[in-house]
Enzyme design. Structure first.
Site, PDB file in Angstrom:
ATOM      1  N   ASN A   7       7.126  95.450  68.941  1.00 10.17           N
ATOM      2  CA  ASN A   7       6.082  94.551  69.445  1.00 10.17           C
ATOM      3  C   ASN A   7       4.771  95.345  69.442  1.00 10.17           C
ATOM      4  O   ASN A   7       4.529  96.157  70.333  1.00 10.17           O
ATOM      5  CB  ASN A   7       6.467  94.102  70.862  1.00 10.17           C
ATOM      6  CG  ASN A   7       5.508  93.084  71.430  1.00 10.17           C
ATOM      7  OD1 ASN A   7       4.450  92.813  70.840  1.00 10.17           O
ATOM      8  ND2 ASN A   7       5.846  92.533  72.572  1.00 10.17           N
ATOM      9  N   ARG A  90       7.840  91.161  66.527  1.00 11.87           N
ATOM     10  CA  ARG A  90       7.281  90.018  67.253  1.00 11.87           C
ATOM     11  C   ARG A  90       5.924  89.704  66.619  1.00 11.87           C
ATOM     12  O   ARG A  90       5.034  90.558  66.589  1.00 11.87           O
ATOM     13  CB  ARG A  90       7.093  90.369  68.720  1.00 11.87           C
ATOM     14  CG  ARG A  90       6.529  89.192  69.451  1.00 11.87           C
ATOM     15  CD  ARG A  90       6.100  89.500  70.829  1.00 11.87           C
ATOM     16  NE  ARG A  90       5.587  88.260  71.398  1.00 11.87           N
ATOM     17  CZ  ARG A  90       5.006  88.180  72.562  1.00 11.87           C
ATOM     18  NH1 ARG A  90       4.878  89.242  73.306  1.00 11.87           N
ATOM     19  NH2 ARG A  90       4.566  87.036  73.001  1.00 11.87           N
ATOM     20  N   HIS A 179       4.075  82.051  73.098  1.00  7.74           N
ATOM     21  CA  HIS A 179       5.227  82.378  73.948  1.00  7.74           C
ATOM     22  C   HIS A 179       6.490  81.628  73.501  1.00  7.74           C
ATOM     23  O   HIS A 179       7.424  81.455  74.293  1.00  7.74           O
ATOM     24  CB  HIS A 179       4.996  81.977  75.433  1.00  7.74           C
ATOM     25  CG  HIS A 179       3.997  82.806  76.166  1.00  7.74           C
ATOM     26  ND1 HIS A 179       3.252  82.301  77.208  1.00  7.74           N
ATOM     27  CD2 HIS A 179       3.616  84.093  76.044  1.00  7.74           C
ATOM     28  CE1 HIS A 179       2.463  83.237  77.691  1.00  7.74           C
ATOM     29  NE2 HIS A 179       2.658  84.341  76.984  1.00  7.74           N
ATOM     30  N   LEU A 208       5.331  82.154  83.403  1.00  7.54           N
ATOM     31  CA  LEU A 208       4.166  82.485  84.243  1.00  7.54           C
ATOM     32  C   LEU A 208       4.092  83.996  84.408  1.00  7.54           C
ATOM     33  O   LEU A 208       4.888  84.605  85.128  1.00  7.54           O
ATOM     34  CB  LEU A 208       4.281  81.805  85.612  1.00  7.54           C
ATOM     35  CG  LEU A 208       4.569  80.295  85.614  1.00  7.54           C
ATOM     36  CD1 LEU A 208       4.641  79.761  87.033  1.00  7.54           C
ATOM     37  CD2 LEU A 208       3.519  79.538  84.809  1.00  7.54           C
ATOM     38  N   ASN A 210       1.085  87.429  83.136  1.00 14.65           N
ATOM     39  CA  ASN A 210      -0.346  87.660  82.957  1.00 14.65           C
ATOM     40  C   ASN A 210      -0.939  86.575  82.077  1.00 14.65           C
ATOM     41  O   ASN A 210      -2.030  86.086  82.300  1.00 14.65           O
ATOM     42  CB  ASN A 210      -0.566  89.038  82.351  1.00 14.65           C
ATOM     43  CG  ASN A 210      -1.455  89.855  83.245  1.00 14.65           C
ATOM     44  OD1 ASN A 210      -2.330  89.317  83.945  1.00 14.65           O
ATOM     45  ND2 ASN A 210      -1.238  91.150  83.244  1.00 14.65           N
ATOM     46  N   GLY A 211      -0.168  86.209  81.034  1.00 14.69           N
ATOM     47  CA  GLY A 211      -0.464  85.004  80.261  1.00 14.69           C
ATOM     48  C   GLY A 211       0.539  83.947  80.702  1.00 14.69           C
ATOM     49  O   GLY A 211       1.695  84.292  80.960  1.00 14.69           O
ATOM     50  N   ARG A 240      -7.384  84.930  82.388  1.00 13.71           N
ATOM     51  CA  ARG A 240      -7.856  83.808  81.551  1.00 13.71           C
ATOM     52  C   ARG A 240      -7.966  82.542  82.395  1.00 13.71           C
ATOM     53  O   ARG A 240      -7.112  82.295  83.245  1.00 13.71           O
ATOM     54  CB  ARG A 240      -6.875  83.564  80.397  1.00 13.71           C
ATOM     55  CG  ARG A 240      -7.061  84.514  79.245  1.00 13.71           C
ATOM     56  CD  ARG A 240      -5.969  84.335  78.214  1.00 13.71           C
ATOM     57  NE  ARG A 240      -4.986  85.397  78.309  1.00 13.71           N
ATOM     58  CZ  ARG A 240      -3.782  85.378  77.735  1.00 13.71           C
ATOM     59  NH1 ARG A 240      -3.410  84.345  77.010  1.00 13.71           N
ATOM     60  NH2 ARG A 240      -2.972  86.399  77.857  1.00 13.71           N
ATOM     61  N   ASP A 282      -3.406  90.790  89.303  1.00 14.92           N
ATOM     62  CA  ASP A 282      -2.000  91.042  89.614  1.00 14.92           C
ATOM     63  C   ASP A 282      -1.577  90.134  90.773  1.00 14.92           C
ATOM     64  O   ASP A 282      -2.108  90.246  91.888  1.00 14.92           O
ATOM     65  CB  ASP A 282      -1.828  92.525  89.987  1.00 14.92           C
ATOM     66  CG  ASP A 282      -0.365  92.905  90.117  1.00 14.92           C
ATOM     67  OD1 ASP A 282       0.376  92.186  90.815  1.00 14.92           O
ATOM     68  OD2 ASP A 282       0.028  93.912  89.502  1.00 14.92           O
ATOM     69  N   GLY A 332       6.857  83.931  87.369  1.00 10.83           N
ATOM     70  CA  GLY A 332       7.915  82.917  87.432  1.00 10.83           C
ATOM     71  C   GLY A 332       9.230  83.473  87.962  1.00 10.83           C
ATOM     72  O   GLY A 332       9.961  82.796  88.681  1.00 10.83           O
ATOM     73  N   GLU A 385      12.623  88.195  75.288  1.00 15.28           N
ATOM     74  CA  GLU A 385      12.125  87.907  73.934  1.00 15.28           C
ATOM     75  C   GLU A 385      12.681  88.894  72.923  1.00 15.28           C
ATOM     76  O   GLU A 385      12.952  88.540  71.779  1.00 15.28           O
ATOM     77  CB  GLU A 385      10.592  87.976  73.941  1.00 15.28           C
ATOM     78  CG  GLU A 385       9.951  86.829  74.694  1.00 15.28           C
ATOM     79  CD  GLU A 385       8.539  87.126  75.160  1.00 15.28           C
ATOM     80  OE1 GLU A 385       8.391  87.891  76.131  1.00 15.28           O
ATOM     81  OE2 GLU A 385       7.590  86.608  74.553  1.00 15.28           O
TER      82      GLU A 385
HETATM   83  P1  AMP Z   1       4.204  89.575  82.816  1.00 18.34           P
HETATM   84  O1  AMP Z   1       2.975  89.260  82.024  1.00 18.34           O
HETATM   85  O2  AMP Z   1       5.365  88.688  82.526  1.00 18.34           O
HETATM   86  O3  AMP Z   1       4.572  91.042  82.781  1.00 18.34           O
HETATM   87  O4  AMP Z   1       3.846  89.280  84.359  1.00 18.34           O
HETATM   88  C1  AMP Z   1       2.844  89.974  85.033  1.00 18.34           C
HETATM   89  C2  AMP Z   1       2.578  89.278  86.352  1.00 18.34           C
HETATM   90  O5  AMP Z   1       3.805  89.190  87.092  1.00 18.34           O
HETATM   91  C3  AMP Z   1       1.579  90.001  87.252  1.00 18.34           C
HETATM   92  O6  AMP Z   1       0.688  89.073  87.826  1.00 18.34           O
HETATM   93  C4  AMP Z   1       2.457  90.585  88.323  1.00 18.34           C
HETATM   94  O7  AMP Z   1       1.791  90.685  89.545  1.00 18.34           O
HETATM   95  C5  AMP Z   1       3.550  89.560  88.432  1.00 18.34           C
HETATM   96  N1  AMP Z   1       4.721  90.163  89.060  1.00 18.34           N
HETATM   97  C6  AMP Z   1       5.532  91.110  88.573  1.00 18.34           C
HETATM   98  N2  AMP Z   1       6.460  91.471  89.506  1.00 18.34           N
HETATM   99  C7  AMP Z   1       6.205  90.715  90.597  1.00 18.34           C
HETATM  100  C8  AMP Z   1       6.784  90.596  91.895  1.00 18.34           C
HETATM  101  N3  AMP Z   1       7.820  91.348  92.234  1.00 18.34           N
HETATM  102  N4  AMP Z   1       6.255  89.672  92.751  1.00 18.34           N
HETATM  103  C9  AMP Z   1       5.204  88.903  92.401  1.00 18.34           C
HETATM  104  N5  AMP Z   1       4.607  88.988  91.197  1.00 18.34           N
HETATM  105  C10 AMP Z   1       5.105  89.874  90.314  1.00 18.34           C
END
Ligand code: AMP
Length: 398
Positions: A7, A90, A179, A208, A210-211, A240, A282, A332, A385
Site C-alpha cells: 500500500n 492497493r 474505500h 468511519l 480519518n477518511g 475533510r 483524532d 467505527g 483490506e
Molecule cells: P483509521 O483512519 O481507520 O485509522 O481511523 C483513525 C481514527 O480512528 C482516528 O480518528 C482515531 O482517533 C480513531 N480511533 C482509533 N482508535 C480509537 C479508539 N480506541 N477510540 C476512539 N477512536 C479511535
C-alpha cells in the site's frame, strides 16, 4: 502461496506478507519518510519489532529494503524473494476501466498513469510502488486491487452529477467511490456472521476513520456510496469537510482572494473534526474534550454522527429496506459515542442498538450490537483490506 501486499502512499509504503494456506500474516510493517529521510518498522507475530533508520530517497529504495529485511537471516520470514508467489497492490483509483482486480503489466501502468490528472495525490506514489516491485521482482505477477472497482455497477443516475453532461463525457467527472475494498470485505463478513448469502441481503457499511464513507450494498453489489469524484464528498471526516454547499468555495475565493490550493487546504486539511472542534482530527482527543464539556468537541461529534445518519436514511430509501448495518475502521470499530449518535432515534427504520454491548462489550473486535428484537442487525466488524487484496491476488494468479 505467499502473497506480498503493498500500500504505497506519497511518503510511506505499508506491507504485509501473507501465507495464503491459512491466511496468516507472516510479517508486516511500514517504510516512512520516503524522500525526506527514512525509517522502517518491521513486525513479525510473537517477535520483537525491528526498527531501522536508513535513507530512503525513493519508493524503489523502500522496496529494496523491505525485500532485504523479509529475507534477512535474523529478521526475515522467507529465505528468498522467489518464495513470493505474487504481489498485490492497493490502488485507490481504477477509473472507469478497472471494474475488477487485474494483473498489472506495462500497458496497465500506462493506463494508470493516464488517470493521474483525476487522481493527482494518490496515483503517482502507487505507480512508483508498482514500478519498484516490477524492478526488483520482474518475474513475479503484480496484481492491482482497486478501491473504485466495487462501485463499477452503480446505476448511471447515481454516478452522474447534475452538471453539464459534457463534464462527464469529456472530463470524466462522475462519482467513483472509494474505500471499496473495505466495504466489500465487511459486507461479506456481515453476511457470514448472519449465516446468510450476501446475494440476498441489503447492507449499509459505515467505514468511519480519518477518511469516512458509507456504502449501500444490495444483493452483493454496491448500489450507492458517499465518496464521489474524490474522497472529499460525503460524511464528515478527520480533516475533510465531507459534503458542503459547493458555492462556499467560490465565495471564499472571491471574498478572501484565495487560490484553489488555499481553498483545497481548508476543505481537505483544516475542516472536519479538526475544523469544528479546533482540537484535533483524532476522534479520541475530540471525545476526551467532549467528555470534559467542550462545546465545539461535542458539536463536532454530533455533526459527524448526523452526517452518517442522513446517509443511512438516504440509502434505506434507495434500497427500499435494510437487513444489516455495519461499522468499521478506527472510529467505527472503537468509538461507541459516534455509533450511538448515528443509531439513536432510528427505530422508525428498524435500527436500535444495545447500549451495554455498544459501550462495553464490542470494542475493536467483531460482534453484534443490535438491541434485542431490532429489525435491522447492527454489527461492528474490523476491516481487513490487506487480506481482501491478498485473496484477490491469489485468485487472479491461480
Ligand atoms: P483509521 O483512519 O481507520 O485509522 O481511523 C483513525 C481514527 O480512528 C482516528 O480518528 C482515531 O482517533 C480513531 N480511533 C482509533 N482508535 C480509537 C479508539 N480506541 N477510540 C476512539 N477512536 C479511535
Amino acid at each position: 502461496m505467499i502473497v506480498l501486499v503493498i500500500n504505497s502512499g506519497s511518503s510511506s509504503l505499508k506491507y504485509q506478507l501473507f501465507n495464503m494456506q491459512d491466511r496468516s500474516v507472516m510479517a508486516k510493517g511500514i517504510c516512512e519518510c520516503i524522500g525526506t529521510g527514512g525509517r522502517m518498522t518491521h513486525k513479525r507475530p510473537g517477535m520483537e519489532n525491528y526498527t531501522v533508520e536508513v535513507p530512503l530517497p525513493t519508493h524503489d529504495d523502500a522496496i529494496e529494503l523491505l525485500l532485504k529485511v523479509l529475507t534477512d537471516r535474523e529478521y526475515g520470514v522467507i529465505k528468498d524473494i522467489s518464495e513470493i508467489g505474487a504481489v498485490g497492490h492497493r490502488i485507490a483509483h481504477g477509473g472507469e476501466k478497472y471494474k475488477k482486480s487485474a494483473i498489472i503489466d506495462s500497458r496497465a501502468i500506462k493506463e494508470l498513469e493516464e488517470l493521474n490528472p483525476i487522481n493527482p495525490l494518490h496515483g503517482p506514489p502507487i505507480i512508483k510502488g508498482i514500478k519498484a516491485c516490477l524492478n526488483r521482482m520482474p518475474d513475479t505477477p503484480q496484481v492491482g486491487v482497486f478501491d473504485t472497482s466495487y462501485y463499477s455497477d452503480l446505476p448511471d443516475y447515481r454516478y452522474i452529477y447534475p452538471l453539464p453532461y459534457e463534464l462527464y463525457t469529456e472530463k470524466k467527472i462522475r462519482r467513483y467511490g472509494f474505500h471499496g475494498t473495505s466495504h466489500r470485505y465487511v459486507a461479506a463478513q456481515a453476511a457470514r456472521y448472519m449465516g446468510r448469502e450476501l446475494s440476498e441481503l441489503k447492507i449499509i457499511t459505515c467505514h468511519l476513520g480519518n477518511g469516512s464513507s458509507v456504502t449501500a450494498t444490495a444483493y452483493g453489489k454496491a448500489v450507492d456510496t458517499s465518496m464521489g469524484f474524490t474522497p472529499q464528498e460525503g460524511a464528515v471526516m478527520g480533516t475533510r469537510s465531507g459534503s458542503i454547499d459547493p458555492s462556499i468555495i467560490p465565495f471564499l475565493m472571491k471574498t478572501d482572494n484565495l487560490t484553489p490550493e488555499q481553498v483545497e487546504e481548508i476543505i481537505n486539511k483544516k475542516s472536519g473534526l479538526l475544523g469544528i472542534s479546533g482540537i484535533s482530527n483524532d476522534a479520541r482527543e475530540v471525545n476526551n474534550a467532549a467528555d470534559n464539556g467542550n462545546y465545539r468537541a461535542q458539536l463536532a461529534l454530533k455533526i459527524l454522527g448526523n452526517s452518517v445518519k442522513k446517509l443511512i436514511g438516504a440509502y434505506v430509501a434507495e434500497m427500499n429496506g435494510l437487513d444489516a448495518l455495519v461499522f468499521t475502521a478506527g472510529i467505527g470499530e472503537n468509538d461507541f459515542v459516534v455509533r450511538r449518535l448515528v443509531c439513536e432515534e432510528m427505530d422508525y427504520l428498524g435500527i436500535a442498538i444495545d447500549e451495554e454491548k455498544n459501550r462495553f462489550t464490542i470494542k475493536g473486535k467483531e460482534g453484534e450490537i443490535s438491541a434485542p428484537g431490532a429489525r435491522v442487525r447492527t454489527f461492528v466488524i474490523p476491516t481487513n483490506e490487506e487480506l481482501m487484496i491478498a485473496l484477490d491476488t491469489c485468485a487472479l494468479v491461480r
